[in-house]
Design a protein around this motif. Structure first.
Motif, PDB file in Angstrom:
ATOM      1  N   ALA A  39     -75.525 -50.578 -10.207  1.00  0.00           N
ATOM      2  CA  ALA A  39     -74.611 -49.440 -10.270  1.00  0.00           C
ATOM      3  C   ALA A  39     -74.405 -49.082 -11.742  1.00  0.00           C
ATOM      4  CB  ALA A  39     -73.280 -49.789  -9.605  1.00  0.00           C
ATOM      5  N   LYS A  40     -73.549 -48.125 -12.010  1.00  0.00           N
ATOM      6  CA  LYS A  40     -73.294 -47.723 -13.396  1.00  0.00           C
ATOM      7  C   LYS A  40     -72.447 -48.737 -14.145  1.00  0.00           C
ATOM      8  CE  LYS A  40     -73.867 -42.810 -12.638  1.00  0.00           C
ATOM      9  NZ  LYS A  40     -73.294 -41.482 -12.742  1.00  0.00           N
ATOM     10  N   THR A  41     -71.749 -49.602 -13.417  1.00  0.00           N
ATOM     11  CA  THR A  41     -70.935 -50.642 -14.029  1.00  0.00           C
ATOM     12  C   THR A  41     -71.432 -52.001 -13.548  1.00  0.00           C
ATOM     13  OG1 THR A  41     -69.001 -49.204 -14.098  1.00  0.00           O
ATOM     14  CG2 THR A  41     -68.598 -51.552 -14.308  1.00  0.00           C
ATOM     15  N   ALA A  42     -71.594 -52.919 -14.476  1.00  0.00           N
ATOM     16  CA  ALA A  42     -72.031 -54.271 -14.147  1.00  0.00           C
ATOM     17  C   ALA A  42     -70.900 -55.250 -14.449  1.00  0.00           C
ATOM     18  CB  ALA A  42     -73.264 -54.641 -14.963  1.00  0.00           C
ATOM     19  N   LEU A  43     -70.792 -56.267 -13.628  1.00  0.00           N
ATOM     20  CA  LEU A  43     -69.838 -57.344 -13.848  1.00  0.00           C
ATOM     21  C   LEU A  43     -70.621 -58.537 -14.374  1.00  0.00           C
ATOM     22  CD1 LEU A  43     -66.860 -58.141 -13.482  1.00  0.00           C
ATOM     23  CD2 LEU A  43     -67.495 -59.019 -11.231  1.00  0.00           C
ATOM     24  N   LEU A  44     -70.253 -59.003 -15.570  1.00  0.00           N
ATOM     25  CA  LEU A  44     -70.912 -60.147 -16.190  1.00  0.00           C
ATOM     26  C   LEU A  44     -70.019 -61.361 -16.051  1.00  0.00           C
ATOM     27  CD1 LEU A  44     -72.007 -58.373 -19.518  1.00  0.00           C
ATOM     28  CD2 LEU A  44     -73.239 -58.466 -17.337  1.00  0.00           C
ATOM     29  N   LYS A  45     -70.521 -62.402 -15.396  1.00  0.00           N
ATOM     30  CA  LYS A  45     -69.754 -63.634 -15.187  1.00  0.00           C
ATOM     31  C   LYS A  45     -70.375 -64.769 -15.983  1.00  0.00           C
ATOM     32  CE  LYS A  45     -68.133 -62.840 -10.491  1.00  0.00           C
ATOM     33  NZ  LYS A  45     -67.990 -63.481  -9.186  1.00  0.00           N
ATOM     34  N   THR A  46     -69.533 -65.728 -16.366  1.00  0.00           N
ATOM     35  CA  THR A  46     -70.021 -66.916 -17.055  1.00  0.00           C
ATOM     36  C   THR A  46     -69.468 -68.154 -16.362  1.00  0.00           C
ATOM     37  OG1 THR A  46     -68.169 -66.982 -18.605  1.00  0.00           O
ATOM     38  CG2 THR A  46     -70.124 -65.712 -19.277  1.00  0.00           C
ATOM     39  N   ASP A  47     -70.003 -69.317 -16.726  1.00  0.00           N
ATOM     40  CA  ASP A  47     -69.540 -70.581 -16.138  1.00  0.00           C
ATOM     41  C   ASP A  47     -68.098 -70.905 -16.513  1.00  0.00           C
ATOM     42  OD1 ASP A  47     -71.850 -71.071 -14.726  1.00  0.00           O
ATOM     43  OD2 ASP A  47     -72.727 -72.372 -16.264  1.00  0.00           O
ATOM     44  N   GLU A  48     -67.559 -70.219 -17.526  1.00  0.00           N
ATOM     45  CA  GLU A  48     -66.166 -70.438 -17.921  1.00  0.00           C
ATOM     46  C   GLU A  48     -65.195 -69.862 -16.896  1.00  0.00           C
ATOM     47  OE1 GLU A  48     -66.771 -68.118 -21.553  1.00  0.00           O
ATOM     48  OE2 GLU A  48     -65.961 -69.861 -22.615  1.00  0.00           O
ATOM     49  N   GLY A  49     -65.718 -69.083 -15.941  1.00  0.00           N
ATOM     50  CA  GLY A  49     -64.853 -68.433 -14.972  1.00  0.00           C
ATOM     51  C   GLY A  49     -64.328 -67.100 -15.467  1.00  0.00           C
ATOM     52  N   LEU A  50     -64.845 -66.629 -16.591  1.00  0.00           N
ATOM     53  CA  LEU A  50     -64.441 -65.343 -17.142  1.00  0.00           C
ATOM     54  C   LEU A  50     -65.442 -64.279 -16.722  1.00  0.00           C
ATOM     55  CD1 LEU A  50     -63.554 -66.525 -20.747  1.00  0.00           C
ATOM     56  CD2 LEU A  50     -61.982 -66.139 -18.842  1.00  0.00           C
ATOM     57  N   TRP A  52     -66.617 -59.888 -17.506  1.00  0.00           N
ATOM     58  CA  TRP A  52     -66.511 -58.677 -18.311  1.00  0.00           C
ATOM     59  C   TRP A  52     -67.203 -57.545 -17.566  1.00  0.00           C
ATOM     60  CZ3 TRP A  52     -67.314 -63.500 -19.994  1.00  0.00           C
ATOM     61  CH2 TRP A  52     -66.496 -63.985 -21.015  1.00  0.00           C
ATOM     62  N   GLU A  53     -66.664 -56.327 -17.716  1.00  0.00           N
ATOM     63  CA  GLU A  53     -67.305 -55.149 -17.143  1.00  0.00           C
ATOM     64  C   GLU A  53     -68.052 -54.424 -18.257  1.00  0.00           C
ATOM     65  OE1 GLU A  53     -64.799 -52.468 -14.982  1.00  0.00           O
ATOM     66  OE2 GLU A  53     -64.188 -54.018 -13.573  1.00  0.00           O
ATOM     67  N   ALA A  54     -69.314 -54.167 -18.018  1.00  0.00           N
ATOM     68  CA  ALA A  54     -70.130 -53.416 -18.970  1.00  0.00           C
ATOM     69  C   ALA A  54     -70.800 -52.272 -18.220  1.00  0.00           C
ATOM     70  CB  ALA A  54     -71.179 -54.330 -19.605  1.00  0.00           C
ATOM     71  N   LYS A  55     -71.325 -51.341 -18.955  1.00  0.00           N
ATOM     72  CA  LYS A  55     -72.003 -50.197 -18.357  1.00  0.00           C
ATOM     73  C   LYS A  55     -73.506 -50.449 -18.317  1.00  0.00           C
ATOM     74  CE  LYS A  55     -68.276 -47.636 -18.223  1.00  0.00           C
ATOM     75  NZ  LYS A  55     -67.598 -47.383 -17.003  1.00  0.00           N
ATOM     76  N   ILE A  56     -74.154 -49.875 -17.321  1.00  0.00           N
ATOM     77  CA  ILE A  56     -75.604 -49.808 -17.290  1.00  0.00           C
ATOM     78  C   ILE A  56     -75.943 -48.342 -17.522  1.00  0.00           C
ATOM     79  CG2 ILE A  56     -77.697 -50.091 -15.917  1.00  0.00           C
ATOM     80  CD1 ILE A  56     -76.288 -52.362 -14.426  1.00  0.00           C
ATOM     81  N   VAL A  57     -76.584 -48.085 -18.645  1.00  0.00           N
ATOM     82  CA  VAL A  57     -76.821 -46.711 -19.077  1.00  0.00           C
ATOM     83  C   VAL A  57     -78.322 -46.473 -19.222  1.00  0.00           C
ATOM     84  CG1 VAL A  57     -76.429 -45.070 -20.966  1.00  0.00           C
ATOM     85  CG2 VAL A  57     -74.603 -46.631 -20.278  1.00  0.00           C
ATOM     86  N   LYS A  58     -78.775 -45.328 -18.727  1.00  0.00           N
ATOM     87  CA  LYS A  58     -80.178 -44.938 -18.880  1.00  0.00           C
ATOM     88  C   LYS A  58     -80.303 -44.029 -20.090  1.00  0.00           C
ATOM     89  CE  LYS A  58     -84.070 -42.820 -16.519  1.00  0.00           C
ATOM     90  NZ  LYS A  58     -84.538 -42.121 -15.324  1.00  0.00           N
ATOM     91  N   VAL A  59     -81.212 -44.392 -21.002  1.00  0.00           N
ATOM     92  CA  VAL A  59     -81.527 -43.576 -22.163  1.00  0.00           C
ATOM     93  C   VAL A  59     -83.038 -43.367 -22.139  1.00  0.00           C
ATOM     94  CG1 VAL A  59     -81.505 -43.427 -24.682  1.00  0.00           C
ATOM     95  CG2 VAL A  59     -79.612 -44.551 -23.490  1.00  0.00           C
ATOM     96  N   ALA A  60     -83.441 -42.123 -21.978  1.00  0.00           N
ATOM     97  CA  ALA A  60     -84.851 -41.774 -21.772  1.00  0.00           C
ATOM     98  C   ALA A  60     -85.328 -42.535 -20.536  1.00  0.00           C
ATOM     99  CB  ALA A  60     -85.674 -42.055 -23.015  1.00  0.00           C
ATOM    100  N   SER A  61     -86.312 -43.417 -20.668  1.00  0.00           N
ATOM    101  CA  SER A  61     -86.799 -44.167 -19.511  1.00  0.00           C
ATOM    102  C   SER A  61     -86.331 -45.617 -19.516  1.00  0.00           C
ATOM    103  CB  SER A  61     -88.323 -44.118 -19.462  1.00  0.00           C
ATOM    104  OG  SER A  61     -88.859 -44.708 -20.628  1.00  0.00           O
ATOM    105  N   ASP A  62     -85.453 -45.985 -20.461  1.00  0.00           N
ATOM    106  CA  ASP A  62     -84.967 -47.363 -20.566  1.00  0.00           C
ATOM    107  C   ASP A  62     -83.533 -47.487 -20.054  1.00  0.00           C
ATOM    108  OD1 ASP A  62     -87.294 -48.415 -21.804  1.00  0.00           O
ATOM    109  OD2 ASP A  62     -86.634 -47.651 -23.735  1.00  0.00           O
ATOM    110  N   TYR A  63     -83.212 -48.661 -19.533  1.00  0.00           N
ATOM    111  CA  TYR A  63     -81.853 -48.969 -19.088  1.00  0.00           C
ATOM    112  C   TYR A  63     -81.278 -50.043 -20.006  1.00  0.00           C
ATOM    113  CZ  TYR A  63     -82.518 -46.360 -14.781  1.00  0.00           C
ATOM    114  OH  TYR A  63     -82.729 -45.357 -13.871  1.00  0.00           O
ATOM    115  N   PHE A  64     -79.982 -49.893 -20.318  1.00  0.00           N
ATOM    116  CA  PHE A  64     -79.310 -50.814 -21.232  1.00  0.00           C
ATOM    117  C   PHE A  64     -78.006 -51.316 -20.636  1.00  0.00           C
ATOM    118  CE2 PHE A  64     -81.875 -48.045 -23.824  1.00  0.00           C
ATOM    119  CZ  PHE A  64     -82.442 -48.901 -24.755  1.00  0.00           C
ATOM    120  N   VAL A  65     -77.645 -52.561 -20.963  1.00  0.00           N
ATOM    121  CA  VAL A  65     -76.303 -53.081 -20.721  1.00  0.00           C
ATOM    122  C   VAL A  65     -75.556 -52.810 -22.014  1.00  0.00           C
ATOM    123  CG1 VAL A  65     -74.905 -55.139 -20.300  1.00  0.00           C
ATOM    124  CG2 VAL A  65     -77.111 -54.875 -19.132  1.00  0.00           C
ATOM    125  N   CYS A  66     -74.438 -52.093 -21.912  1.00  0.00           N
ATOM    126  CA  CYS A  66     -73.737 -51.691 -23.127  1.00  0.00           C
ATOM    127  C   CYS A  66     -72.318 -51.237 -22.783  1.00  0.00           C
ATOM    128  CB  CYS A  66     -74.483 -50.560 -23.832  1.00  0.00           C
ATOM    129  SG  CYS A  66     -74.717 -49.088 -22.824  1.00  0.00           S
TER     130      CYS A  66
END
Length: 106
Positions: A39-50, A52-66
């Motif tokens: 989706a346009k928003t990704a949930l990033l989880k770690t083993d610490e139990g924390l 973060w919400e980041a965006k998945i953005v398409k720029v030209a033909s590439d996708y980025f977590v940002c």
């Protein structure tokens, strides 16, 4: 939640290079294969139990977590050039993120 090695979660790795503080590129083959799970928003989880919400953005033909909490994720984990992140796709746009750094290999 730790990744269960018996489950076959799709994954990709990313070696952090200059500019990773702003964004990291997702491999095109991963995006193509799993686009329906992203989706346009990704949930990033770690083993610490924390998490973060980041965006998945398409720029030209590439996708980025940002954007979103990505810069805070980078600062919290004190990520450096040369560290490697492994992203396991657990469910729709939810990733378990594991870090390997030069320091952890010593």
């Amino acid at each position: 939640m730790a990744v269960d090695p018996n489950n076959k979660h799709p994954s990709f790795s990313n070696l952090l290079e200059q500019g990773f503080i702003d964004k990291i590129r997702m491999p095109a083959a991963f995006v193509k294969e799993h686009k329906k799970m992203l989706a346009k928003t990704a949930l990033l989880k770690t083993d610490e139990g924390l998490y973060w919400e980041a965006k998945i953005v398409k720029v030209a033909s590439d996708y980025f977590v940002c954007e979103g909490d990505w810069p805070r994720f980078v600062l919290h984990h004190k990520l450096n050039v040369g560290d490697m992140l492994i992203f396991f796709l657990l469910d729709k746009s939810t990733f378990q993120v594991l870090r390997y750094s030069k320091k952890s290999l010593v």
